[in-house]
Design an enzyme around this catalytic site. Structure first.
Site, PDB file in Angstrom:
ATOM      1  N   THR A 167      -0.127  61.992  65.123  1.00 57.89           N
ATOM      2  CA  THR A 167       1.342  61.970  65.143  1.00 57.89           C
ATOM      3  C   THR A 167       1.800  62.870  66.278  1.00 57.89           C
ATOM      4  OG1 THR A 167       1.422  61.665  62.755  1.00 57.89           O
ATOM      5  CG2 THR A 167       3.432  62.450  63.810  1.00 57.89           C
ATOM      6  N   LYS A 222       5.775  70.384  62.593  1.00 52.59           N
ATOM      7  CA  LYS A 222       5.449  69.799  63.908  1.00 52.59           C
ATOM      8  C   LYS A 222       6.114  68.417  64.043  1.00 52.59           C
ATOM      9  CE  LYS A 222       1.808  67.419  64.094  1.00 52.59           C
ATOM     10  NZ  LYS A 222       1.322  66.038  64.113  1.00 52.59           N
ATOM     11  N   LYS A 258       7.242  56.909  62.924  1.00 54.42           N
ATOM     12  CA  LYS A 258       6.660  58.017  62.140  1.00 54.42           C
ATOM     13  C   LYS A 258       7.660  59.181  62.044  1.00 54.42           C
ATOM     14  CE  LYS A 258       3.817  60.622  59.992  1.00 54.42           C
ATOM     15  NZ  LYS A 258       2.479  60.914  59.625  1.00 54.42           N
TER      16      LYS A 258
HETATM   17  P1  NAP Z   1      -6.805  68.486  60.929  1.00 58.40           P
HETATM   18  O1  NAP Z   1      -7.567  68.367  59.666  1.00 58.40           O
HETATM   19  O2  NAP Z   1      -6.217  69.794  61.303  1.00 58.40           O
HETATM   20  O3  NAP Z   1      -7.774  67.971  62.115  1.00 58.40           O
HETATM   21  C1  NAP Z   1      -7.369  68.007  63.447  1.00 58.40           C
HETATM   22  C2  NAP Z   1      -8.447  67.372  64.292  1.00 58.40           C
HETATM   23  O4  NAP Z   1      -8.047  67.421  65.674  1.00 58.40           O
HETATM   24  C3  NAP Z   1      -9.787  68.132  64.229  1.00 58.40           C
HETATM   25  O5  NAP Z   1     -10.823  67.196  64.366  1.00 58.40           O
HETATM   26  C4  NAP Z   1      -9.696  69.042  65.451  1.00 58.40           C
HETATM   27  O6  NAP Z   1     -10.947  69.477  65.931  1.00 58.40           O
HETATM   28  C5  NAP Z   1      -9.047  68.104  66.437  1.00 58.40           C
HETATM   29  N1  NAP Z   1      -8.375  68.813  67.529  1.00 58.40           N
HETATM   30  C6  NAP Z   1      -7.213  69.511  67.470  1.00 58.40           C
HETATM   31  N2  NAP Z   1      -6.884  70.007  68.680  1.00 58.40           N
HETATM   32  C7  NAP Z   1      -7.866  69.588  69.523  1.00 58.40           C
HETATM   33  C8  NAP Z   1      -8.085  69.767  70.910  1.00 58.40           C
HETATM   34  N3  NAP Z   1      -7.213  70.438  71.671  1.00 58.40           N
HETATM   35  N4  NAP Z   1      -9.201  69.218  71.456  1.00 58.40           N
HETATM   36  C9  NAP Z   1     -10.070  68.520  70.693  1.00 58.40           C
HETATM   37  N5  NAP Z   1      -9.919  68.304  69.376  1.00 58.40           N
HETATM   38  C10 NAP Z   1      -8.813  68.837  68.790  1.00 58.40           C
HETATM   39  O7  NAP Z   1      -5.586  67.447  60.997  1.00 58.40           O
HETATM   40  P2  NAP Z   1      -5.423  66.067  60.210  1.00 58.40           P
HETATM   41  O8  NAP Z   1      -4.777  66.339  58.908  1.00 58.40           O
HETATM   42  O9  NAP Z   1      -6.685  65.300  60.272  1.00 58.40           O
HETATM   43  O10 NAP Z   1      -4.298  65.382  61.134  1.00 58.40           O
HETATM   44  C11 NAP Z   1      -4.613  64.656  62.315  1.00 58.40           C
HETATM   45  C12 NAP Z   1      -3.335  63.928  62.745  1.00 58.40           C
HETATM   46  O11 NAP Z   1      -2.932  63.015  61.708  1.00 58.40           O
HETATM   47  C13 NAP Z   1      -2.153  64.875  63.007  1.00 58.40           C
HETATM   48  O12 NAP Z   1      -1.404  64.423  64.110  1.00 58.40           O
HETATM   49  C14 NAP Z   1      -1.354  64.770  61.714  1.00 58.40           C
HETATM   50  O13 NAP Z   1       0.021  65.055  61.893  1.00 58.40           O
HETATM   51  C15 NAP Z   1      -1.586  63.328  61.332  1.00 58.40           C
HETATM   52  N6  NAP Z   1      -1.429  63.038  59.889  1.00 58.40           N
HETATM   53  C16 NAP Z   1      -1.982  63.872  58.936  1.00 58.40           C
HETATM   54  C17 NAP Z   1      -1.803  63.567  57.583  1.00 58.40           C
HETATM   55  C18 NAP Z   1      -2.392  64.439  56.495  1.00 58.40           C
HETATM   56  O14 NAP Z   1      -2.048  64.233  55.322  1.00 58.40           O
HETATM   57  N7  NAP Z   1      -3.251  65.404  56.803  1.00 58.40           N
HETATM   58  C19 NAP Z   1      -1.080  62.430  57.206  1.00 58.40           C
HETATM   59  C20 NAP Z   1      -0.559  61.608  58.186  1.00 58.40           C
HETATM   60  C21 NAP Z   1      -0.743  61.915  59.524  1.00 58.40           C
HETATM   61  P3  NAP Z   1     -11.639  70.788  65.253  1.00 58.40           P
HETATM   62  O15 NAP Z   1     -12.337  70.274  64.031  1.00 58.40           O
HETATM   63  O16 NAP Z   1     -12.555  71.294  66.290  1.00 58.40           O
HETATM   64  O17 NAP Z   1     -10.522  71.770  64.938  1.00 58.40           O
END
Ligand code: NAP
Length: 323
Positions: free
Chosen positions: A126, A269, A201
């Site tokens: 997102t 965010k 979104k």
């Molecule tokens: P998360 O658990 O915090 O995971 C983030 C991922 O991004 C990790 O694999 C992280 O790597 C990687 N990452 C972040 N910054 C990076 C960088 N600069 N270079 C390389 N890798 C990087 O987040 P998430 O919940 O999976 O969310 C991912 C996306 O989906 C976000 O945009 C979020 O808003 C969206 N989303 C989340 C949800 C939810 O319920 N969680 C629902 C809908 C949408 P590391 O493991 O090394 O930190």
């Protein structure tokens, strides 16, 4: 349930394989070579669903240890986004925020420097619609197509493969992505051109902000009035006030406990993206701005990793309710 007869994809091409259903019938399914970058809360289970659907998946995650479950399930680990992208016709990113997508796409070992001409990037993070359009333009110069496909449905939807996926991009690219998206989501909507998925979104997150905040105000009033709040929720839940937030998160607000869910940090965010988009388009979003400020305060107090129903903490404090 399918069992694969020909599950491996040997070349960098998307191929058609035959699968056998439990009743022994053969069915044709397209099996693709997919690269997946970002195995966080969302990405890790999305990769498992791609593998279950018979796709060949190459993964990259900045923290290497998080790729272990995917590799154990049959994925191949790559040492950089560029190397992962080079192994696939379809590349998926699911990382945190706009600067992070820029980093995995544009850096020296980023997707733009590894993906083959003719490949397709599906960004499922997102992020800002403006950043999305700018990335698509830069990728197009190298003959790499892009669609934006952010999701809603939370970690539960990612695990079950029932995400809602909202898409921006060219029709032909969306059609090409469908077999892959179908392994991760159950509601797949092509909304409009590149960036339209991210704008959709943002709309989703504005509506979530309003409903959660209203539920929090309603719960605070009922608690101050000394009502039996279970009965209140039962009484109003099936009428015009019914919402997902009321049904699923009012109990957090009543108990003043906020297990995940969806983190305040991530929702803040997303509201910031909505507000930035509103500034670009020239319109006010007063309620989204208000809830974004409430969430800023919660983050400052150390509640950023709680579920967003924690916005009730704020109205509880203003109301003199127990903290
Ligand atoms: P998360 O658990 O915090 O995971 C983030 C991922 O991004 C990790 O694999 C992280 O790597 C990687 N990452 C972040 N910054 C990076 C960088 N600069 N270079 C390389 N890798 C990087 O987040 P998430 O919940 O999976 O969310 C991912 C996306 O989906 C976000 O945009 C979020 O808003 C969206 N989303 C989340 C949800 C939810 O319920 N969680 C629902 C809908 C949408 P590391 O493991 O090394 O930190």
């Amino acid at each position: 349930m399918f069992s694969e007869i020909n599950p491996r994809v040997s070349e960098n091409k998307n191929v058609i394989s035959f699968r056998q259903t439990q009743d022994g019938k053969h069915r044709m399914a397209s099996s693709m070579n997919v690269a997946f970058i970002g195995l966080g809360t969302m990405g890790a289970p999305m990769v498992l669903n791609l593998l279950k659907a018979g796709h060949a998946v190459t993964v990259f995650n900045r923290t290497v240890a998080k790729t272990q479950a995917a590799v154990a399930a049959g994925a191949t680990a790559a040492e950089s986004p560029a190397v992962a992208a080079n192994a696939a016709g379809i590349i998926i990113t699911c990382v945190s925020d706009s600067p992070d997508v820029k980093a995995v796409v544009l850096s020296e070992d980023g997707i733009i420097n590894g993906a083959r001409p003719g490949s397709l990037l599906i960004d499922m993070s997102t992020i800002s619609p403006g950043v999305t359009r700018s990335l698509a333009e830069q990728l197009a110069e190298k003959d790499i197509a892009m669609i934006d496909a952010p999701v809603s449905g939370g970690s539960e939807g990612a695990q079950k493969g029932t995400l809602s996926i909202m898409i921006g991009g060219a029709e032909a690219d969306v059609e090409r992505a469908r077999p892959v998206l179908g392994a991760m989501g159950s509601t797949i909507t092509h909304v409009g051109p590149i960036g339209a998925g991210q704008t959709t979104k943002a709309i989703n997150q504005i509506i979530v902000a309003g409903t959660y905040w209203s539920v929090a105000e309603g719960m605070a009033l009922g608690l101050k009035a000394g009502l039996d709040m279970e009965k209140v929720v039962q009484a109003v839940g099936n009428g015009a006030a019914g919402s997902w937030g009321l049904t699923n998160r009012s109990s957090n607000m009543i108990k003043n406990e906020y297990p995940l869910g969806f983190r305040v940090n991530l929702h803040q965010k997303d509201l910031a993206i909505a507000l930035e988009t509103a500034r670009e388009l020239g319109l006010p979003l007063p309620m989204a701005a208000y809830v974004e400020q409430i969430e800023n305060g919660l983050i400052a107090k150390g509640y950023g990793d709680e579920d967003i129903s924690a916005i009730a903490r704020s109205i509880r404090e203003m109301s003199g309710l127990e903290q």
